[in-house]
Scaffold this motif. Structure first.
Motif, mmCIF file in Angstrom:
data_model
loop_
_atom_site.group_PDB
_atom_site.id
_atom_site.type_symbol
_atom_site.label_atom_id
_atom_site.label_comp_id
_atom_site.label_asym_id
_atom_site.label_seq_id
_atom_site.Cartn_x
_atom_site.Cartn_y
_atom_site.Cartn_z
ATOM 1 N N VAL A 56 2.919 1.947 -14.073
ATOM 2 C CA VAL A 56 4.120 1.980 -13.251
ATOM 3 C C VAL A 56 3.763 1.420 -11.874
ATOM 4 N N PHE A 57 4.592 0.484 -11.374
ATOM 5 C CA PHE A 57 4.326 -0.159 -10.087
ATOM 6 C C PHE A 57 5.561 -0.214 -9.214
ATOM 7 N N SER A 58 5.328 -0.152 -7.918
ATOM 8 C CA SER A 58 6.333 -0.400 -6.891
ATOM 9 C C SER A 58 5.977 -1.741 -6.277
ATOM 10 N N ASN A 59 6.959 -2.639 -6.173
ATOM 11 C CA ASN A 59 6.678 -4.002 -5.751
ATOM 12 C C ASN A 59 7.753 -4.478 -4.781
ATOM 13 N N THR A 64 0.826 -1.197 0.000
ATOM 14 C CA THR A 64 0.000 0.000 0.000
ATOM 15 C C THR A 64 0.866 1.255 0.000
ATOM 16 N N ALA A 65 0.337 2.283 -0.621
ATOM 17 C CA ALA A 65 1.013 3.579 -0.645
ATOM 18 C C ALA A 65 0.894 4.230 0.728
ATOM 19 N N THR A 66 1.902 4.995 1.105
ATOM 20 C CA THR A 66 1.865 5.661 2.404
ATOM 21 C C THR A 66 1.011 6.917 2.333
ATOM 22 N N GLY A 67 0.415 7.245 3.455
ATOM 23 C CA GLY A 67 -0.425 8.438 3.560
ATOM 24 C C GLY A 67 -1.634 8.136 4.411
ATOM 25 N N THR A 68 -2.199 9.185 4.986
ATOM 26 C CA THR A 68 -3.367 8.989 5.850
ATOM 27 C C THR A 68 -4.679 9.207 5.114
ATOM 28 N N THR A 69 -4.659 9.993 4.053
ATOM 29 C CA THR A 69 -5.876 10.230 3.278
ATOM 30 C C THR A 69 -5.698 9.672 1.872
ATOM 31 N N LYS A 95 -2.231 9.326 -0.440
ATOM 32 C CA LYS A 95 -1.804 8.083 -1.088
ATOM 33 C C LYS A 95 -1.643 8.284 -2.599
ATOM 34 N N ARG A 96 -2.583 9.006 -3.214
ATOM 35 C CA ARG A 96 -2.441 9.293 -4.655
ATOM 36 C C ARG A 96 -1.184 10.105 -4.913
ATOM 37 N N ALA A 97 -0.899 11.083 -4.052
ATOM 38 C CA ALA A 97 0.306 11.906 -4.211
ATOM 39 C C ALA A 97 1.567 11.050 -4.084
ATOM 40 N N THR A 98 1.577 10.108 -3.138
ATOM 41 C CA THR A 98 2.709 9.189 -2.982
ATOM 42 C C THR A 98 2.904 8.364 -4.243
ATOM 43 N N ILE A 99 1.809 7.863 -4.800
ATOM 44 C CA ILE A 99 1.890 7.053 -6.013
ATOM 45 C C ILE A 99 2.397 7.895 -7.187
ATOM 46 N N GLU A 100 1.930 9.118 -7.308
ATOM 47 C CA GLU A 100 2.390 9.982 -8.407
ATOM 48 C C GLU A 100 3.883 10.309 -8.269
ATOM 49 N N GLN A 101 4.353 10.507 -7.038
ATOM 50 C CA GLN A 101 5.792 10.735 -6.825
ATOM 51 C C GLN A 101 6.591 9.496 -7.223
ATOM 52 N N GLY A 121 3.870 -8.032 -3.386
ATOM 53 C CA GLY A 121 2.737 -7.127 -3.432
ATOM 54 C C GLY A 121 3.208 -5.721 -3.691
ATOM 55 N N GLY A 122 2.296 -4.888 -4.133
ATOM 56 C CA GLY A 122 2.670 -3.512 -4.400
ATOM 57 C C GLY A 122 1.496 -2.662 -4.825
ATOM 58 N N PHE A 123 1.826 -1.500 -5.354
ATOM 59 C CA PHE A 123 0.831 -0.527 -5.777
ATOM 60 C C PHE A 123 1.372 0.235 -6.972
ATOM 61 N N GLY A 124 0.467 0.911 -7.682
ATOM 62 C CA GLY A 124 0.910 1.678 -8.837
ATOM 63 C C GLY A 124 -0.222 2.423 -9.496
#
Length: 186
Positions: A65-68, A22-27, A31-37, A80-83
């Motif tokens: 694009v994914f982080s795994n 999962t992407a880090t962030g509380t909202t 999380k979307r901002a973390t994924i975009e970075q 596991g990951g997100f992207g």
């Protein structure tokens, strides 16, 4: 006693893999901002080692694009990951999970870029999200030191680029990966 210690090690490794899911962030916006970075950094990193990837992305009908984080212990692999998948600049935020069998040992944190050669391949990826592959690699990298083996690999109507962020792995794996829309972020 030995079985308990092995179980503790496997549990710790499984938690490491799940932490990368999962992407880090509380909202949701965080999380979307973390994924975009992550997206921007992965493209920079891949373009630095595979300059042809830039033209593949710019001429494609879509890419992802994914982080795994991947764990390989003897005969079993999990990750596991997100992207984010993008077509025409429109993002679809996604999660991923993978499982496989093969030989090897290691943990690695890597980034992947999927470049789709057809609009159908992009749609199928976002809507169905399965990728089956065989992987053989060696990686030993910590931060910006170390090395990795990898590059643009054609997989049907897409090409996969991969860079290892950190990890130590020597493995040969047959695996299946499931990608799905993140209901919280879309």
């Amino acid at each position: 006693m030995l079985q308990q210690r092995i179980f503790q090690i496997l549990l710790a490794c499984a938690l490491l893999v799940l932490a990368g899911c999962t992407a880090t962030g509380t909202t949701s916006a965080d999380k979307r901002a973390t994924i975009e970075q992550m997206h921007d950094q992965v493209l920079r990193d891949i373009y630095a080692v595979s300059p042809q990837a830039r033209s593949h992305v710019s001429s494609s009908p879509g890419y992802a694009v994914f982080s795994n984080t991947q764990l390989k212990i003897f005969l079993v692999a999990a990750g596991g990951g997100f992207g984010v998948a993008k077509s025409g600049g429109r993002p679809t935020y996604m999660k991923m999970g993978e499982a496989g069998v093969g030989v090897g040992l290691g943990v690695k944190d890597f980034r992947a870029l999927f470049v789709f050669h057809t609009a159908k391949a992009y749609r199928d990826f976002v809507e169905k999200g399965f990728v089956f592959s065989a992987e053989a690699d060696a990686a030993a990298k910590a931060s910006y030191t170390g090395g990795q083996a990898g590059g643009g690999i054609p997989l049907g109507d897409m090409t996969l680029y991969q860079v290892t962020d950190t990890g130590l792995a020597l493995q040969a794996t047959l695996k299946g990966t499931k990608f799905w829309r993140d209901p919280e972020l879309n």
